[in-house]
Design a protein around this motif. Structure first.
Motif, short mmCIF file in Angstrom:
data_model
loop_
_atom_site.label_atom_id
_atom_site.label_comp_id
_atom_site.label_asym_id
_atom_site.label_seq_id
_atom_site.Cartn_x
_atom_site.Cartn_y
_atom_site.Cartn_z
N SER A 2 0.82 -1.22 0.00
CA SER A 2 0.00 0.00 0.00
C SER A 2 0.85 1.26 0.00
O SER A 2 0.37 2.35 -0.33
CB SER A 2 -0.92 0.01 1.22
OG SER A 2 -0.16 -0.04 2.43
N ASP A 3 2.13 1.14 0.38
CA ASP A 3 3.03 2.29 0.36
C ASP A 3 3.51 2.57 -1.07
O ASP A 3 3.41 1.72 -1.96
CB ASP A 3 4.24 2.05 1.26
CG ASP A 3 3.87 2.00 2.73
OD1 ASP A 3 2.75 2.45 3.07
OD2 ASP A 3 4.67 1.50 3.54
N LEU A 4 4.05 3.74 -1.27
CA LEU A 4 4.64 4.10 -2.56
C LEU A 4 6.10 3.65 -2.55
O LEU A 4 6.92 4.18 -1.80
CB LEU A 4 4.55 5.61 -2.78
CG LEU A 4 5.20 6.16 -4.06
CD1 LEU A 4 4.59 5.51 -5.29
CD2 LEU A 4 5.06 7.68 -4.11
N VAL A 5 6.42 2.66 -3.36
CA VAL A 5 7.77 2.10 -3.42
C VAL A 5 8.35 2.40 -4.80
O VAL A 5 7.71 2.13 -5.82
CB VAL A 5 7.74 0.58 -3.17
CG1 VAL A 5 9.16 0.01 -3.26
CG2 VAL A 5 7.13 0.28 -1.81
N CYS A 6 9.57 2.96 -4.81
CA CYS A 6 10.17 3.39 -6.08
C CYS A 6 11.64 3.02 -6.14
O CYS A 6 12.31 2.86 -5.10
CB CYS A 6 10.04 4.91 -6.26
SG CYS A 6 8.35 5.54 -6.10
N LEU A 7 12.14 2.91 -7.35
CA LEU A 7 13.57 2.84 -7.61
C LEU A 7 13.97 4.11 -8.36
O LEU A 7 13.19 4.63 -9.17
CB LEU A 7 13.91 1.61 -8.45
CG LEU A 7 13.73 0.24 -7.77
CD1 LEU A 7 14.01 -0.88 -8.77
CD2 LEU A 7 14.65 0.11 -6.56
N PHE A 37 13.05 8.73 -11.29
CA PHE A 37 12.33 7.47 -11.15
C PHE A 37 12.73 6.49 -12.26
O PHE A 37 12.75 6.83 -13.44
CB PHE A 37 10.81 7.69 -11.26
CG PHE A 37 10.20 8.44 -10.12
CD1 PHE A 37 10.16 7.91 -8.84
CD2 PHE A 37 9.62 9.69 -10.34
CE1 PHE A 37 9.57 8.61 -7.79
CE2 PHE A 37 9.03 10.39 -9.30
CZ PHE A 37 9.01 9.85 -8.02
N THR A 38 13.06 5.24 -11.87
CA THR A 38 13.23 4.16 -12.85
C THR A 38 12.14 3.10 -12.67
O THR A 38 11.93 2.29 -13.56
CB THR A 38 14.62 3.50 -12.69
OG1 THR A 38 14.77 2.99 -11.36
CG2 THR A 38 15.73 4.51 -12.97
N TYR A 39 11.50 3.11 -11.52
CA TYR A 39 10.36 2.22 -11.26
C TYR A 39 9.47 2.89 -10.22
O TYR A 39 9.96 3.48 -9.26
CB TYR A 39 10.82 0.85 -10.74
CG TYR A 39 9.68 0.02 -10.19
CD1 TYR A 39 8.87 -0.72 -11.04
CD2 TYR A 39 9.39 0.00 -8.83
CE1 TYR A 39 7.80 -1.46 -10.55
CE2 TYR A 39 8.33 -0.74 -8.33
CZ TYR A 39 7.54 -1.47 -9.19
OH TYR A 39 6.48 -2.18 -8.71
N VAL A 40 8.14 2.80 -10.45
CA VAL A 40 7.16 3.36 -9.51
C VAL A 40 6.08 2.30 -9.29
O VAL A 40 5.54 1.76 -10.26
CB VAL A 40 6.52 4.66 -10.05
CG1 VAL A 40 5.52 5.21 -9.05
CG2 VAL A 40 7.60 5.70 -10.36
N SER A 41 5.78 1.99 -8.05
CA SER A 41 4.80 0.95 -7.75
C SER A 41 3.39 1.40 -8.13
O SER A 41 3.09 2.60 -8.14
CB SER A 41 4.85 0.57 -6.27
OG SER A 41 4.44 1.65 -5.46
N ASP A 85 -0.67 7.72 -13.04
CA ASP A 85 -0.24 6.43 -13.57
C ASP A 85 1.27 6.29 -13.40
O ASP A 85 2.03 7.23 -13.66
CB ASP A 85 -0.62 6.32 -15.05
CG ASP A 85 -0.36 4.93 -15.59
OD1 ASP A 85 -1.12 4.01 -15.25
OD2 ASP A 85 0.62 4.78 -16.35
N ALA A 86 1.70 5.10 -12.99
CA ALA A 86 3.12 4.87 -12.72
C ALA A 86 3.97 5.11 -13.96
O ALA A 86 5.09 5.65 -13.87
CB ALA A 86 3.33 3.44 -12.21
N ALA A 87 3.47 4.73 -15.13
CA ALA A 87 4.25 4.88 -16.36
C ALA A 87 4.53 6.35 -16.67
O ALA A 87 5.56 6.69 -17.27
CB ALA A 87 3.52 4.23 -17.53
N VAL A 88 3.64 7.24 -16.26
CA VAL A 88 3.82 8.67 -16.51
C VAL A 88 5.01 9.21 -15.72
O VAL A 88 5.72 10.12 -16.19
CB VAL A 88 2.54 9.45 -16.14
CG1 VAL A 88 2.76 10.95 -16.23
CG2 VAL A 88 1.39 9.01 -17.03
N LEU A 89 5.25 8.66 -14.53
CA LEU A 89 6.31 9.17 -13.66
C LEU A 89 7.69 8.61 -14.01
O LEU A 89 8.71 9.24 -13.70
CB LEU A 89 6.00 8.85 -12.20
CG LEU A 89 4.80 9.57 -11.60
CD1 LEU A 89 4.60 9.15 -10.15
CD2 LEU A 89 4.98 11.08 -11.68
N THR A 90 7.75 7.45 -14.64
CA THR A 90 9.04 6.83 -14.95
C THR A 90 9.87 7.77 -15.84
O THR A 90 9.41 8.24 -16.88
CB THR A 90 8.83 5.48 -15.67
OG1 THR A 90 8.04 4.63 -14.84
CG2 THR A 90 10.18 4.82 -15.95
#
Length: 379
Positions: free
Chosen positions: A180-185, A192-196, A206-211
């Motif tokens: 449930s937390d926001l986990v990122c690489l 950002f290289t990965y966004v949960s 959307d996660a893909a927008v932030l990558t």
């Protein structure tokens, strides 16, 4: 053979742990320099392979006899910079080893691959371990050298490391997809290289927008500096997480409070490979905290500072007045016949009167002044 190899590994780790313990004790002020030198050599000689101890600047303090297998006398190494020692078959030993020493001085263990000299120069691995005393201060750095038998062993090491990293990333993503937390690489610069997927629920994005974007693009102006500093610090604190609170923009334009921990993921050479962040939405918690603080220092009816906050600000103002020799003014106001309002029209009317008075007083005081309700009809 497998059991024998495992037993040898266990024995080796025990010897190594004992070496680290003995080296950590060398800072005992009751030990003279001669005894300290003997203790250091005795500790290093327990290791099976070539080993050295260096200070935090990379100067070699001592080595064990096993360096003789590389065609070098241990006494000839003392006082030399690690990268200038006649141990390496490379023209850029400094470029390879200096970052390793810098990481060790900050408490990070690491490894580097470099050509090691001797009768038959070959690829080797330099491993660094910071030696800590009882107070967690770095005493010295332990350097261990291990030759790789041939290119096949080097390739096998790279392949094993690659597979281990891939497996770890698969596990990480499996966990991150269901948290449930926001986990990122992030890359070492923070992008950002990965966004949960949880970012959709938390920020409606959307996660893909932030990558490929950077967290500062979502940061509130008041907490942007804290975010930038945390990313910078995360790459300089070994494997310890950097924790901080900040605000990120929701898709609807509002801002949510997050408590974030950023942890560096290190490569074999001790450099930062990427950053991993875990952020928990604490907006409700933050609002509760602020509400409790306001209740403790503000009047519930009028919203004005209460007596406790007034005394705090008055103490501060008196201190400033004493330093600057500038006077301050204090007015005490109460309402005439206020009890009559309560007795004839009721407490609701009295509360309305107090609220109206506080609004009118607020309208006429300067921004730097403090208007407080002490209690009852007293301001």
């Amino acid at each position: 053979m497998t059991h024998e190899r495992e037993a040898a590994t266990v024995r080796g780790e025990r010897f190594r742990a004992d070496v680290l313990t003995r080296l950590a004790r060398l800072t005992d002020p009751g030990t003279d320099d001669h005894i300290r030198g003997l203790e250091a050599r005795a500790a290093l000689d327990q290791l099976a392979g070539p080993a050295l101890i260096v200070d935090l600047d990379g100067t070699i303090l001592d080595a064990n006899d096993q360096v003789g297998a590389l065609g070098v006398d241990r006494d000839a190494l003392r006082g030399r910079a690690l990268w200038s020692a006649p141990l390496w078959e490379t023209d850029d030993a400094s470029g390879t080893l200096s970052p390793l020493i810098e990481a060790g001085a900050e408490g990070r263990a690491g490894q580097r691959t470099i050509d090691i000299g001797g009768a038959a120069p070959r690829p080797g691995r330099v491993s660094l371990t910071p030696v800590l005393d009882d107070t967690r201060n770095i005493v010295v750095l332990l350097i261990e050298l291990r030759g790789l038998a041939d290119s096949r062993e080097t390739d096998a090491l790279i392949e094993a490391t690659t597979q281990a990293l891939a497996a770890a990333e698969d596990i990480f993503r499996a966990v991150a997809e269901h948290t449930s937390d926001l986990v990122c690489l992030h890359d070492p610069g923070g992008a950002f290289t990965y966004v949960s997927p949880s970012v959709r629920r938390l920020l409606d994005i959307d996660a893909a927008v932030l990558t490929g974007t950077h967290p500062v693009d979502l940061a509130h102006a008041n907490t942007r500096d804290a975010l930038v500093q945390a990313i910078h610090d995360a790459g300089r604190r070994g494997t310890e997480p950097t924790r901080f609170r900040h605000r990120l923009r929701h898709r609807n334009g509002s801002f949510r409070w997050f408590e974030t921990a950023i942890t560096p993921i290190l490569a074999l050479d001790g450099t930062v490979r990427q950053l991993q962040s875990s952020s928990r939405d604490i907006t409700e918690q933050r609002e509760t905290e602020q509400s409790l603080i306001k209740q403790a220092f503000h009047d519930e009816l009028t919203g004005l500072p209460n007596k406790a906050l007034l005394l705090d600000r008055l103490t501060h103002s008196l201190a400033v007045s004493a330093r600057t020799n500038q006077p301050i003014g204090v007015l005490f106001i109460d309402l005439d016949s206020f009890r009559t309002i309560n007795d004839t029209l009721g407490h609701h009317a009295g509360d309305t009167a107090l609220t109206k008075v506080s609004e009118r007083l607020t309208a006429i005081v300067r921004p730097g002044d403090t208007l407080a309700r002490i209690g009852g009809d007293e301001f």
